[in-house]
Design an enzyme around this catalytic site. Structure first.
Site, mmCIF file in Angstrom:
data_model
loop_
_atom_site.group_PDB
_atom_site.id
_atom_site.type_symbol
_atom_site.label_atom_id
_atom_site.label_comp_id
_atom_site.label_asym_id
_atom_site.label_seq_id
_atom_site.Cartn_x
_atom_site.Cartn_y
_atom_site.Cartn_z
ATOM 1 N N ARG A 135 31.725 -13.804 27.650
ATOM 2 C CA ARG A 135 30.824 -12.740 28.115
ATOM 3 C C ARG A 135 29.531 -13.387 28.575
ATOM 4 N NH1 ARG A 135 29.051 -9.938 22.273
ATOM 5 N NH2 ARG A 135 28.309 -11.850 21.350
ATOM 6 N N ASN A 147 22.812 -6.139 26.629
ATOM 7 C CA ASN A 147 22.991 -6.501 25.225
ATOM 8 C C ASN A 147 22.477 -7.916 24.995
ATOM 9 O OD1 ASN A 147 24.288 -5.668 22.598
ATOM 10 N ND2 ASN A 147 25.269 -7.654 22.900
ATOM 11 N N GLU A 148 21.585 -8.068 24.050
ATOM 12 C CA GLU A 148 21.086 -9.403 23.656
ATOM 13 C C GLU A 148 20.894 -10.316 24.871
ATOM 14 O OE1 GLU A 148 23.592 -11.007 20.574
ATOM 15 O OE2 GLU A 148 22.589 -9.812 19.053
ATOM 16 N N CYS A 202 19.578 -20.444 34.247
ATOM 17 C CA CYS A 202 20.487 -20.606 35.378
ATOM 18 C C CYS A 202 19.826 -21.483 36.440
ATOM 19 C CB CYS A 202 20.849 -19.242 35.956
ATOM 20 S SG CYS A 202 21.904 -19.406 37.405
ATOM 21 N N GLU A 232 21.837 -3.929 14.943
ATOM 22 C CA GLU A 232 23.095 -4.521 14.472
ATOM 23 C C GLU A 232 22.844 -5.300 13.193
ATOM 24 O OE1 GLU A 232 25.130 -7.201 17.069
ATOM 25 O OE2 GLU A 232 24.757 -5.983 18.831
ATOM 26 N N TRP A 284 30.988 -16.114 13.144
ATOM 27 C CA TRP A 284 30.521 -17.151 14.068
ATOM 28 C C TRP A 284 29.807 -18.312 13.402
ATOM 29 C CZ3 TRP A 284 25.360 -16.500 13.269
ATOM 30 C CH2 TRP A 284 24.876 -15.203 13.058
ATOM 31 N N GLU A 343 36.261 -11.372 18.057
ATOM 32 C CA GLU A 343 35.466 -10.928 16.909
ATOM 33 C C GLU A 343 36.294 -10.139 15.902
ATOM 34 O OE1 GLU A 343 30.957 -11.206 18.448
ATOM 35 O OE2 GLU A 343 31.945 -9.301 18.910
ATOM 36 N N LYS A 344 37.601 -10.428 15.883
ATOM 37 C CA LYS A 344 38.436 -9.637 14.967
ATOM 38 C C LYS A 344 38.182 -9.981 13.496
ATOM 39 C CE LYS A 344 42.498 -12.468 16.114
ATOM 40 N NZ LYS A 344 41.932 -12.994 17.365
ATOM 41 N N PHE A 345 37.564 -11.146 13.253
ATOM 42 C CA PHE A 345 37.242 -11.470 11.858
ATOM 43 C C PHE A 345 35.804 -11.116 11.506
ATOM 44 C CE2 PHE A 345 40.874 -14.339 12.690
ATOM 45 C CZ PHE A 345 41.746 -13.751 11.780
ATOM 46 N N HIS A 346 35.172 -10.341 12.376
ATOM 47 C CA HIS A 346 33.798 -9.893 12.111
ATOM 48 C C HIS A 346 33.863 -8.582 11.342
ATOM 49 C CE1 HIS A 346 29.665 -8.627 12.875
ATOM 50 N NE2 HIS A 346 29.414 -9.820 13.377
HETATM 51 C C1 GLA Z 1 25.721 -9.905 18.543
HETATM 52 C C2 GLA Z 1 26.286 -9.068 19.647
HETATM 53 C C3 GLA Z 1 27.497 -8.280 19.246
HETATM 54 C C4 GLA Z 1 28.412 -9.107 18.389
HETATM 55 C C5 GLA Z 1 27.640 -9.604 17.187
HETATM 56 C C6 GLA Z 1 28.472 -10.408 16.234
HETATM 57 O O1 GLA Z 1 24.755 -9.308 17.806
HETATM 58 O O2 GLA Z 1 25.330 -8.199 20.188
HETATM 59 O O3 GLA Z 1 28.156 -7.861 20.402
HETATM 60 O O4 GLA Z 1 28.887 -10.191 19.122
HETATM 61 O O5 GLA Z 1 26.621 -10.444 17.642
HETATM 62 O O6 GLA Z 1 27.729 -10.808 15.117
#
Ligand code: GLA
Length: 688
Positions: free
Chosen positions: A111, A149-150, A158, A307, A315, A355-358
């Site tokens: 992403r 997002n973030e 870049c 979040e 991660w 992120e299935k283990f999140h």
């Molecule tokens: C970030 C992202 C989310 C996700 C989480 C995982 O905060 O914004 O999409 O990837 O990390 O911890």
């Protein structure tokens, strides 16, 4: 209050229904209601599903999601979906791909691979957001907008063609002429003089240190380039829905974005907090630091913890889970420090993908037997009880300066030694956290009228105006505490000649001739003279260890409160105080270990007459006070493993203050003292 539509503590998480068959959605909303969820962030990574190709949009499924939420009384923080462009886009338009300093592109497949300066990305993002804003402007579920997002999280620089062009435009705007740029960058050095704008590149792979001013400017430019994306989306959203508040999620002390410039462009701040449970009590200190920063970025409005994780992330090399009770404690800590929203990544744990283990609010095993789910439901109930807290604020009399320019400058290559800016700032924050003294962060050029004490660590790069602002603060009676390697360079990373610390020299009453960083493990000693309360640092003669950095300081009016005891530095000032105007300015020319620094800061706080809300709070109990229109909410959080007894009595200027009232979480009336269970929280509405 963040949204008139939702005058409660926001509770929910990132909801990614596109990962699931529609049959699951009905169960989702049922469970959301069961957990007391009132807001979910939808659409964050939905671009590929919302737009299968350049000409086709598919809003049907998104309509159904929002309708379903609205029908169930759940509001939406609708995300603009621009954080992860679909694969078709870079296949068709390779110019959307970002390029690293070695000239290599970032490809799709994860992403955030887009170049912030790609006109194609901007055009397609604007087209998507315009349609989305129009389509959902009147939707009953819409409570807030969540842009992208973030920003910058995985890819913050870049060097592609479009970015290089935009960079030259940014430089023209900043400097006007090549002469001014050449002067600011010091290009007389190493034959770097530029004769045309086209010669100027982004700081790419080079045989040796690229020009430092070019590097600092490039960081400024990249922060601004991402910000331009954000304001582009914001303008589209605002035009469609002037009354709907807009945010984007920050990441606490995140180096690539100058958050002071960002925060003023959005309606409320939000951040994603992932303290590492493996770090013990440092985890809650780190989270507190991020909460305080996010709150301070926009002091006039509460922030949202956008979040966090219910159990464990995926991660880190080793991902410890939050033990029972920790998720609740850390969630309420965010509220205690000014949050009006507690959200998670994510609602339902993914079956596939990276992120299935999140951790998530709904775990893989379902809800019935799940500890996490039980805690999620209980937290929803707790947050509902805290509704009276909404909109209340924290009144801090202490501020710590944070300046992204100083951060970028101090951590560049070609410096005398390594200074970790964020860690240095966090060390000072930790003192106030552990003493339960409310603390904000400020830009050094900000209005400091609310504060009695300003701590300014490692302000290496300091614009003259900002130094003058700090000097005025002291002249008017404030107490300033600053440290080694501050005030050395101006905003163009050029040394302020005539003796360090440049424009701070007068207020500090000293000048620094030279310095030496110390090797890892190397120490010196600092001898503190006997002092009285009048000196600000009260105590007998003592000797402490110092490390990391030593300076040769010459006094010009300041007094030495401590001197170096060893080596070539022996006898020279290590800690000084200078009476200036109505106030005082302290300078610490080395690094003290935490207990010794705490002793020094105790004295400085006494001089500034700032202190904690309450006296003698047991170790590991965090205290915070939120206030609104005469209402006061006292938060007591026990991060320890044993129950703690807390005497509810004021201290200092607040001596005699009583904190009796009703615990909003239990309904219990509490008086002179209260027990806070291990990992427990009390939220006392004082005076009720
Ligand atoms: C970030 C992202 C989310 C996700 C989480 C995982 O905060 O914004 O999409 O990837 O990390 O911890």
């Amino acid at each position: 209050m963040i949204s008139a539509k939702l005058p409660k503590i926001f509770y929910g998480g990132d909801y990614n229904p596109e990962q699931w068959p529609e049959a699951v959605w009905a169960e989702d909303v049922k469970l959301m209601r069961e957990a007391g969820v009132n807001l979910v962030s939808v659409g964050i990574f939905s671009w590929a599903r919302l737009q299968p190709n350049e000409r086709t949009y598919d809003w049907g499924w998104f309509d159904r999601v929002l309708d379903l939420l609205a029908a169930n009384g759940i509001l939406a923080c609708v995300a603009t979906a621009t954080a992860s462009p679909p694969a078709w886009m870079s296949t068709k338009y390779p110019d959307v791909l970002a390029v690293d300093a070695e000239g290599k592109p970032y490809y799709p497949g994860a992403r955030q691979h887009y170049s912030p300066c790609s006109p194609t990305y901007r055009r397609l993002a604007a087209a998507l957001v315009t349609r989305m804003a129009k389509r959902y402007a009147k939707h009953p579920a819409l409570a807030a907008w969540h842009i992208n997002n973030e920003y910058g999280c995985h890819m913050s620089e870049c060097h592609g063609e479009a970015s290089t062009r935009a960079w030259r435009g940014w430089l023209k705007n900043r400097y006007g002429t090549l002469e001014a740029l050449n002067a600011a960058w010091g290009t007389a050095f190493w034959s770097q003089h530029y004769y045309s704008w086209e010669e100027i590149l982004t700081p790419r792979r080079a045989p040796y240190h690229p020009n430092p001013t070019q590097q600092v400017d490039f960081k400024r430019f990249m922060s601004d380039a991402f910000l331009e994306l954000c304001t582009m989306e914001r303008d589209i959203l605002r035009a469609a829905t002037p009354e709907v508040p807009i945010t984007t999620n920050f990441m606490g002390f995140f180096k690539p974005l100058d958050h002071w410039r960002w925060a003023r462009e959005i309606d409320f701040t939000a951040w994603d907090s992932y303290p590492d449970p493996a770090t013990g009590h440092a985890a809650e200190a780190a989270a507190a630091c991020g909460h305080d920063l996010t709150r301070s970025l926009k002091k006039e409005r509460p922030f949202v913890l956008m979040e966090q994780v219910t159990s464990q992330v995926n991660w880190r090399p080793t991902n410890l889970l939050k033990r029972p009770g920790v998720m609740r404690l850390w969630s309420l800590q965010a509220v205690a420090r000014g949050a009006d929203g507690v959200m998670f990544f994510q609602w339902r744990a993914s079956q596939g993908g990276a992120e299935k283990f999140h951790g998530a609010m709904v775990p893989h095993g379902g809800t019935a037997e799940s500890r996490v789910w039980r805690e999620v439901k209980a937290l929803g109930a707790d947050l509902a009880r805290l509704e009276p807290v909404v909109g209340s604020r924290i009144q801090a009399r202490v501020a710590i300066t944070v300046d992204w320019n100083a951060w970028w400058g101090v951590e560049l290559d070609s410096r005398p030694g390594r200074i970790n800016y964020a860690a240095t700032v966090a060390e000072f924050h930790r003192y106030f956290f552990e003493r339960n003294i409310a603390v904000d962060f400020v830009h050094p050029g900000a209005d400091l009228g609310d504060y009695d004490l300003v701590v300014a660590p490692a302000l290496y790069l300091l614009a003259k105006n900002d130094a003058v602002n700090l000097e005025k603060f002291v002249a008017r009676g404030g107490v300033l505490f600053t440290t080694y390697f501050s005030g050395v360079a101006d905003e163009n990373d050029r040394i302020v000649l005539g003796g360090y610390p440049g424009y701070l020299r007068r207020v500090l009453g000293l000048w620094v001739e030279e310095w030496s960083p110390m090797m890892e493990g190397e120490t010196n000693r600092v001898r503190f003279a006997k002092t009285t309360a009048k000196d600000g640092v009260k105590g007998p003669t003592r000797v402490a260890t110092c490390s990391h950095w030593c300076e040769v300081v010459h006094l010009e009016g300041a007094r030495a409160l401590a001197t170096f005891a060893e080596d070539f530095f022996a006898g020279g000032p290590a800690l000084t105080a200078n009476a200036f105007g109505q106030g005082a300015a302290y300078y610490l020319a080395t690094k003290l270990d935490a207990p010794e620094l705490a002793r020094v800061l105790d004295g400085v706080c006494a001089r500034a007459k700032v202190g904690p809300v309450m006296a003698s709070v047991p170790k590991d109990v965090e205290v915070s006070l939120r206030e609104r229109d005469g209402a006061r909410f006292l938060f007591l959080m026990n991060h320890g493993a044993k129950a703690a007894r807390v005497r509810l009595a004021g201290v200092g200027a607040g001596a005699g203050a009583k904190f009796a009232g009703v615990d909003l979480l239990t309904g219990e009336r509490v008086g002179r003292a209260v027990t806070v269970a291990a990992l427990g929280v009390r939220v006392i509405e004082v005076g009720t």
